[in-house]
Design an enzyme around this catalytic site. Structure first.
Site, PDB file in Angstrom:
ATOM      1  N   GLN A 100       0.836  -1.195   0.000  1.00 16.49           N
ATOM      2  CA  GLN A 100       0.000   0.000   0.000  1.00 16.49           C
ATOM      3  C   GLN A 100       0.877   1.253   0.000  1.00 16.49           C
ATOM      4  OE1 GLN A 100      -2.205  -1.587   3.599  1.00 16.49           O
ATOM      5  NE2 GLN A 100      -3.910  -0.704   2.495  1.00 16.49           N
ATOM      6  N   HIS A 118      -1.381   1.440  -4.372  1.00 14.82           N
ATOM      7  CA  HIS A 118      -1.656   2.876  -4.337  1.00 14.82           C
ATOM      8  C   HIS A 118      -0.714   3.669  -5.240  1.00 14.82           C
ATOM      9  CE1 HIS A 118      -3.748   2.314  -0.167  1.00 14.82           C
ATOM     10  NE2 HIS A 118      -4.474   1.871  -1.176  1.00 14.82           N
ATOM     11  N   CYS A 143      -2.930   8.581 -25.943  1.00 11.77           N
ATOM     12  CA  CYS A 143      -1.702   9.316 -26.230  1.00 11.77           C
ATOM     13  C   CYS A 143      -0.535   8.327 -26.332  1.00 11.77           C
ATOM     14  CB  CYS A 143      -1.443  10.333 -25.127  1.00 11.77           C
ATOM     15  SG  CYS A 143       0.212  11.019 -25.210  1.00 11.77           S
ATOM     16  N   CYS A 146       2.326   9.176 -23.205  1.00 12.12           N
ATOM     17  CA  CYS A 146       2.048   8.877 -21.795  1.00 12.12           C
ATOM     18  C   CYS A 146       1.211   7.610 -21.648  1.00 12.12           C
ATOM     19  CB  CYS A 146       1.378  10.056 -21.104  1.00 12.12           C
ATOM     20  SG  CYS A 146      -0.248  10.482 -21.737  1.00 12.12           S
ATOM     21  N   ASN A 243       3.188  -6.679  13.227  1.00  6.81           N
ATOM     22  CA  ASN A 243       2.699  -5.307  13.378  1.00  6.81           C
ATOM     23  C   ASN A 243       2.776  -4.923  14.858  1.00  6.81           C
ATOM     24  OD1 ASN A 243       1.295  -2.867  13.272  1.00  6.81           O
ATOM     25  ND2 ASN A 243      -0.147  -3.628  11.741  1.00  6.81           N
TER      26      ASN A 243
HETATM   27 ZN   LIG Z   1       0.266  12.177 -23.297  1.00  2.44          ZN
END
Ligand SMILES: [Zn+2]
Length: 276
Positions: A100, A118, A143, A146, A243
């Site tokens: 996480q 995450h 795109c 990206c 933990n």
């Molecule tokens: Zn882009």
């Protein structure tokens, strides 16, 4: 620490999932994503600024806040717990780290297979303004630079965004994708955003196939990630929690160690799965 029957079961395991949460990073001195930052940003509530809404309203402010967090992440070092997890891969086990955390420390320690539920603060992706996209009602256009949907939908979390890798989360103006011109943002899951479906599926699949799961420093408060150790338990996998603040899982899993990861995992793993 572990009884002999459990030890035998663990030693017979071939597929191991190590599920890590904020406690793991805290031992490296990294604030959790929910903690307020220090200095100029001390008054800013993360749940207010780490959101798509805040970025839409003031991208520069949100970028600058993440730059500050990234400085803490870059200054941090993997701790002995991260290193023990990375070393596990030398014990003829198939190890999947499901984390996480967004700080890249598992990769820096040397873990090869890391599912980042995450996201990763030090990786960028294009910002998709879903409000504008819906208003435009335009068809999605992907795109090529990206690998995000320049008009709407989410970016593909597995995409190899090679051209973006040279652009870093550093102080300065918010950069744009050189392909589509979209503003870039950290590839993390902000408050109010869903987890990437592909990441969650990959994590779920790893849990479905594992023989053992070690939950480390995870508070198990945030769904759907919190369900992963429980699913492993219900499937019959051996489950151990490490933990300092044991969760509800502690009363049900096969062993619960109420201690921090860095002081526990090296010896624990060397006992169960010594490197070959
Ligand atoms: Zn882009």
């Amino acid at each position: 620490m572990l009884d002999s029957a459990l030890l035998a079961d663990l030693r017979a395991a071939r597929r191991v999932v190590v599920f890590t949460g904020a406690g793991m990073s805290a031992e490296s001195g990294i604030p959790t994503f929910r903690d307020r930052l220090t200095g100029l940003w001390a008054r800013v509530d993360p749940m207010e600024i780490a959101t798509p809404r805040a970025f839409r309203a003031d991208p520069q402010r949100v970028w600058d806040w993440h730059v500050h967090l990234a400085e803490a992440v870059r200054a941090a070092r993997p701790n002995a717990g991260h290193e023990a997890i990375a070393v596990l891969e030398r014990a003829r086990l198939e190890v999947t780290v499901v984390t996480q955390n967004i700080d890249n420390l598992h990769q820096r320690a040397g873990s090869a297979k890391v599912i980042e539920l995450h996201g990763n603060l030090l990786r960028l992706k294009s910002f998709v303004d879903e409000e504008a996209a819906f208003a435009a009602a335009a068809p999605p256009v992907i795109c090529p630079v990206c690998a995000g949907y320049a008009v709407w939908e989410r970016c593909d979390p597995w995409a190899e965004r090679a051209d973006l890798r040279v652009i870093e989360l550093r102080a300065g103006r918010v950069p744009r994708c050189p392909g589509c011109g979209a503003l870039l943002r950290p590839d993390v899951v902000w408050f109010g955003e869903p987890l990437a479906v592909e990441m969650l599926e990959a994590a779920w699949n790893a849990v479905e196939e594992c023989d053992a799961l070690i939950s480390v420093g995870a508070s198990l408060e945030v769904e759907p990630a919190a369900s992963l150790p429980w699913r492993a338990l219900h499937r019959g996998a051996r489950v151990i929690e490490v933990n300092p603040a044991p969760t509800a899982l502690a009363a049900h899993c096969h062993a619960s160690i109420g201690a921090p990861a860095a002081g526990t995992l090296p010896e624990l793993f060397a006992t169960i799965w010594p490197p070959l």
